[in-house]
Scaffold this active site. Structure first.
Site: not given
Ligand code: FMN
Ligand code: FAD
Length: 763
Positions: A413-414, A491, A572, A620, A715
Site C-alpha cells: 500500500s502507498p 500514486q 487531500y 483511491r 504497515r
Molecule cells: C507511514 C504511512 C504512510 C502512509 N502514506 C500514504 C500515502 O502516501 N498514500 C496513501 O494513499 N495512503 C498512505 N497511507 C495509508 C496506507 O496506505 C493504508 O491505507 C493504511 O495504513 C491502512 O493499511 P494498514 O492497516 O495495512 O496499515 C500511509 C500509511 C502509513 C502507515
C-alpha cells in the site's frame, strides 16, 4: 437464599438448576406464563463445546440433552438450481420443547418449584419478598422495561422479516440454506433437523419483499400456504407448521438486537435474552443464556456479597456477549444484504455464506473440508486464468488489468516516507521500494507523489514535477523491472488543505514550524483550527492543477511505471472536492455528489488521455468519512464508484477516513473491507481492500469471498518487506519466485517451515 426466576426459558430454568446444585437449601421458584409443554419456536442448535460446559456444570441434564441430540456435519446450500455441500461443521440440534421439558424435569428433581400459566406483570413485588430475582423473561422482557432507566437497554430492530416454523420434511443430512427467487424478490430458509421427524424451518426476506407479498394482511393459514408455495420444491409435499400461538398472524418478526448497559439493579439481575440477544443465524442465544446461568451461580457462591457477584457476572458475560454479538452482527448484515451477493457464482456465494460471521477463516475451512475448499480454490484460480499446475491459495492467483498482469494479489500500500529532498526521491526510496519489490508482492505502490512543490504534504514528500524527479523515479522503476517480477504503481496527488505540514513522525498534519507555503482546497475549510485557511480554487487554479497532474502522469509514463493511482482520499485536494465536509462550493463543483465529483473526474479524464492506453489507472477513495450522515457514507461510496466505473477507471482502491478531525472510525480486523465488499458487489467495479489486514488468512478469505480483487497491506510491509514470500513459505506454497542470490535462505526457510509444521500452526 430465596430466589424467583421470572420466565421459565433456558435461562431461568438452568439458573435454578445451577443454584440448587451448588446449595440444595436454596428456596427457588420459576414463574412461567406458558404451559410446561407449550413453547414458541422449534429446534435450537448447540455446539459440542457448549454441551461440554453444560455437562461439567450438571452431568445429569448434560447427559439427558446429549441423548436427544440430532447431529450433523454438513452444510448444504441451495442456490440457482445447485446444491453445494461442505462438511466438517459439527453441529447438534435439539427441540426447544424437548430441551425445556428436560430442564423442567431436572429442576423439579432438585426441588425447584415450577409455576406455569402465571403471567408476571413486574419484578418489584418479587424483589421485596425474595433475596434474589432473576429477570429471565426473554427478548421482550417486561422487567427490562420496568427498570429501563436502571438497565439502560439499547435495542436495534433489524431490517429483515423472519418467521420460525417447523416441518416434517427431513433435513437430516445437512444444515440447509435455501435461497429462492420469487416474483417479489428473494426469500431464504434456514432448515435443520432436531428430532426424528421434525425440522426447524426459519424463513427470512427483506422488508420490501415481505411487503410485496402482503404478508401483513394475510391470515396465519394464508401466510403458511404462501411459504409452502415458495419452498414447495424442497418440502417434498410436507407442510409448514407454526406454534407461535401467542403472536398475531404467523409471527413474522424483525430481530431486535438488545444490549443492556447495566445488568443488575439492587437484587434484580438480567439473564439470557432479557440482557442481550444474538441473531439466530449464529445459533448462540440458548448457549449464552445457559452459560450466563452457570456464571452467575458460580459467582454467587465464590463472591462475598451479592453485589460483588453481580459485578463479576456482568464483567465476564458482557465480553462474551460482545464477542458473539459482533459475529452475529456480521452474520445478520450478510443476510440483510444478501441480494448484493446473488450474482456470485455458487462456489463463491457458498464461501461468502460460510465465512459471513468472520468466525470461520480460510484455513479453518480447510480443516473442516479440505476437498471442498480445494475445489473452491481451483475455481478461483481458473477464473483468474492461472496456469499453475497445482492448486494455490487465492492470494497467489494472477490478476489482469488492461495489459498489466500481476503475479499475485498482494499490494504494498502507498506509504509516505518523508525522505525526499526537494521532492526528489533518494537512495532511501531506491532501497525501500527495491526491497518491497524483492519481497514478493505483485504490486508495489509508491507513496503519494505530488504534482507541484505546493502540492506536497510535507517538505519530505516526493514529487513528480521536475526532470530530476523523473530520472530518480526511473532509476527505481528500472531496478524493480530488472531485478524482480513485481509491477510498480505511481500514486499521484496534491495535498490541498492538509499541505505545508510536518513530517509523519513529527506532529502529523500540524503546520510547519517555519517556512509554510499557501494552500489550496475546494473551499476555505481549514483542516483544523491550527492549520492555514486554504484558498478556494478558482477556475484558473483548477486548470493549472489539472495540467500539473497531466504533466506528472506523462513523467510517470516515461519513467516506466506500470500503473497510475489518483489519490482522491484522506482529505487531500481531490478528496476535498468529494466530501461535503470540505466542499462548500455553490458553483458547478459543489452541492450534489455529481457536482462534487466533477473536478476529480475532470482530472482523471485528462490524465487518462496522457497515460498509455494499455496501462491501468486506479482511484483511491475514502469510502466513509466516519462522521455520520453529514459526510460520505458507504452508500455514497457506491455512487462514487459507479461514477468512476463510468469514467473507465480500472480499479477502485477503497480506503476510508482521514477527511475530518471529527471522524470516529470503528477500528478492528479488516475494518474497511466491508466498504470494498459493498462497492465491488453493488457497483461491479474491481476493488482493492485495505486497512488492518495482516494475515494471509485475511487476504485469502477476502479474495475467495469476492470482497475485493486485490489486497493492500501497508504497515505489515513496513515491518516485513518480505511479507509475501514469508507468508508463502509458512503456508507451504512453493510457487513464489525468490531473487536468485537468496535461494539458500529460501531453502532453509522452507525446511524450517516443514520440520516445525509452521504451516499449520501459523495460519
Ligand atoms: C507511514 C504511512 C504512510 C502512509 N502514506 C500514504 C500515502 O502516501 N498514500 C496513501 O494513499 N495512503 C498512505 N497511507 C495509508 C496506507 O496506505 C493504508 O491505507 C493504511 O495504513 C491502512 O493499511 P494498514 O492497516 O495495512 O496499515 C500511509 C500509511 C502509513 C502507515
Ligand atoms: C428464529 C429463532 C431461532 C433460534 N435458534 C437458536 C438456535 O439455533 N440456537 C440457540 O442457541 N438459540 C437460538 N435462538 C435464540 C434462543 O431461542 C434464545 O436466545 C433463548 O431462548 C434465550 O433463552 P431465555 O431463557 O433468555 O429466553 P426465552 O427462551 O425467550 O424464555 C423466556 C421465557 O419467559 C417467559 N415469559 C416472558 N414474559 C413472561 C411474563 N411476563 N410472565 C411469565 N413468563 C414470561 C416466556 O414464555 C419464555 O418461556 C433462536 C431464536 C429465534 C428467534
Amino acid at each position: 437464599m430465596k430466589v424467583a426466576c421470572l420466565g421459565g426459558g433456558p435461562a431461568g430454568l438452568y439458573f435454578a438448576i445451577s443454584m440448587k446444585l451448588r446449595d440444595a437449601a436454596h428456596d427457588i421458584a420459576v414463574y412461567e406464563r406458558n404451559r410446561p409443554d407449550d413453547t414458541f419456536g422449534w429446534g435450537v442448535v448447540l455446539s459440542d463445546e457448549t454441551l461440554a460446559n453444560l455437562s461439567a456444570n450438571d452431568p445429569v441434564s448434560g447427559e439427558a440433552i446429549r441423548k436427544h441430540f440430532a447431529y450433523w456435519d454438513d452444510i448444504a446450500v441451495h442456490y440457482r438450481g445447485q446444491r453445494t455441500v461442505s462438511t466438517g461443521h459439527g453441529f447438534c440440534g435439539i427441540g426447544r420443547k424437548r430441551l425445556l421439558i428436560l430442564l423442567q424435569q431436572r429442576a423439579r428433581e432438585l426441588g425447584v418449584k415450577l409455576h406455569f400459566e402465571t403471567e408476571i406483570e413486574g419484578a418489584a413485588e418479587f424483589a421485596k419478598t425474595h433475596d434474589l430475582v432473576i429477570a429471565s423473561d426473554g427478548l421482550n422482557s417486561k422487567i427490562r422495561n420496568e427498570f429501563a432507566p436502571c438497565f439502560r437497554p439499547e435495542t436495534d430492530v433489524r431490517k429483515c422479516r423472519f418467521v420460525w416454523l417447523g416441518t416434517h420434511q427431513k433435513f437430516d443430512d445437512a444444515f440447509t440454506f435455501i435461497f429462492e427467487e420469487t416474483e417479489h424478490g428473494w426469500v431464504w430458509a434456514h432448515a435443520y433437523q432436531f428430532d426424528q421427524d421434525t425440522a426447524t424451518f426459519i424463513i427470512e426476506c427483506s422488508e420490501a419483499t415481505w411487503d410485496k407479498f402482503g404478508f401483513t394482511a394475510m391470515t396465519k393459514d394464508e401466510s403458511i400456504a404462501t411459504c409452502e408455495r415458495i419452498f414447495a420444491n424442497y418440502l417434498g409435499g410436507h407442510g409448514l407448521m407454526s406454534n407461535a400461538r401467542h403472536l398475531r398472524g404467523l409471527g413474522w418478526l424483525n430481530f431486535p438486537r438488545v444490549l443492556c448497559e447495566r445488568w443488575s439493579h439492587e437484587n434484580i439481575v438480567l439473564m439470557g435474552d432479557a440482557a442481550a440477544t444474538a441473531h439466530f443465524s449464529i445459533g448462540s442465544g440458548t448457549k449464552l443464556a445457559m452459560e450466563s446461568a452457570i456464571a452467575l451461580a458460580d459467582y454467587l457462591q465464590s463472591e462475598p456479597t451479592m453485589q460483588a457477584a453481580f459485578r463479576k457476572y456482568e464483567d465476564a458475560r458482557r465480553s462474551e456477549v460482545l464477542r458473539l454479538q459482533s459475529a452475529a452482527r456480521n452474520s445478520l448484515e450478510w443476510f440483510e444484504n444478501v441480494e448484493r451477493y446473488l450474482h456470485l457464482d455458487p462456489v463463491q456465494f457458498n464461501y461468502s455464506l460460510l465465512t459471513r460471521s468472520q468466525r470461520i477463516s480460510h484455513e479453518n475451512l480447510r480443516l473442516r473440508d479440505k476437498a471442498w475448499l480445494e475445489g473452491a480454490e481451483a475455481w478461483f484460480q481458473r477464473r483468474a486464468a492461472s496456469n499453475s499446475p497445482t492448486v494455490r491459495r487465492p492470494m497467489f492467483a494472477p490478476f489482469r488489468l488492461r495489459e498489466m498482469t500481476l503475479k499475485n494479489r498482494i499490494v504494498v500500500s502507498p506509504m509516505a516516507q518523508y525522505k525526499a529532498v526537494d521532492g526528489c526521491p533518494t537512495d532511501w526510496h531506491l532501497v525501500h521500494y527495491g526491497e518491497r519489490a524483492k519481497g514478493g508482492a505483485g504490486l508495489v505502490c509508491i507513496e503519494m507523489t505530488c504534482v507541484s512543490p505546493e502540492g506536497r504534504i510535507t517538505p519530505g514528500c516526493t514529487g513528480m514535477y521536475a526532470p530530476e524527479h523523473e530520472a530518480a523515479w526511473k532509476r527505481i522503476v528500472d531496478f524493480v523491472h530488472t531485478e524482480t517480477d513485481a509491477k510498480i504503481c505511481c500514486q499521484l496527488g496534491h495535498s490541498g488543505a492538509k499541505g505545508s505540514t510536518q513530517l509523519g513522525w513529527e506532529e502529523m498534519d500540524a503546520p510547519l514550524r517555519q517556512g509554510n507555503w499557501p494552500v489550496l482546497s475546494a473551499s476555505e475549510v481549514r483542516w483544523s483550527p491550527r492549520n492555514q485557511r486554504p484558498k478556494a480554487m478558482d477556475r484558473a487554479d483548477m486548470d493549472r492543477m489539472r495540467d500539473q497532474f497531466v504533466a506528472a502522469a506523462r513523467m510517470a509514463a516515461r519513467a516506466g511505471f506500470d500503473m497510475l493511482e489518483l489519490h482522491c482520499a484522506h482529505g487531500y485536494l481531490l478528496s476535498s472536492f468529494i466530501t461535503p465536509l470540505t466542499n462548500k462550493r455553490t458553483d458547478d463543483y459543489g452541492g450534489s455528489l455529481a457536482n462534487r465529483m466533477r473536478y476529480p473526474l475532470e482530472v482523471f479524464h485528462a490524465v487518462r488521455l496522457a497515460w498509455p492506453t494499455g496501462k491501468p489507472i486506479s482511484v483511491r477513495i475514502s469510502a466513509n468519512d466516519w462522521v455520520s450522515e453529514d459526510g460520505i457514507e458507504p452508500e455514497d461510496a457506491v455512487a462514487i464508484a459507479r461514477m468512476l466505473q463510468d469514467a473507465d477507471v480500472d480499479i477502485c482502491n477503497v480506503s476510508a477516513g482521514q477527511t475530518s478531525i471529527h471522524a470516529r472510525p470503528v477500528y478492528g480486523r479488516m475494518f474497511q473491507t466491508p466498504f470494498s465488499d459493498r462497492i465491488r458487489n453493488e457497483a461491479g467495479i474491481a476493488t482493492m481492500a485495505v486497512g488492518n489486514i495482516y494475515e494471509p488468512d485475511h487476504v485469502n478469505s477476502i479474495l475467495m469471498a469476492g470482497r475485493a480483487d486485490l489486497v493492500c497491506l501497508a504497515r505489515p510491509h513496513l515491518a516485513d518487506p518480505y511479507w509475501t514470500l514469508h507468508a508463502a513459505a509458512r503456508l507451504g506454497d512453493r510457487g513464489e519466485i525468490w531473487p536468485a542470490p537468496y535461494y539458500q535462505g529460501r531453502d532453509q526457510l522452507y525446511r524450517l517451515a516443514e520440520s516445525t509444521g509452521t504451516m499449520a500452526a501459523s495460519v
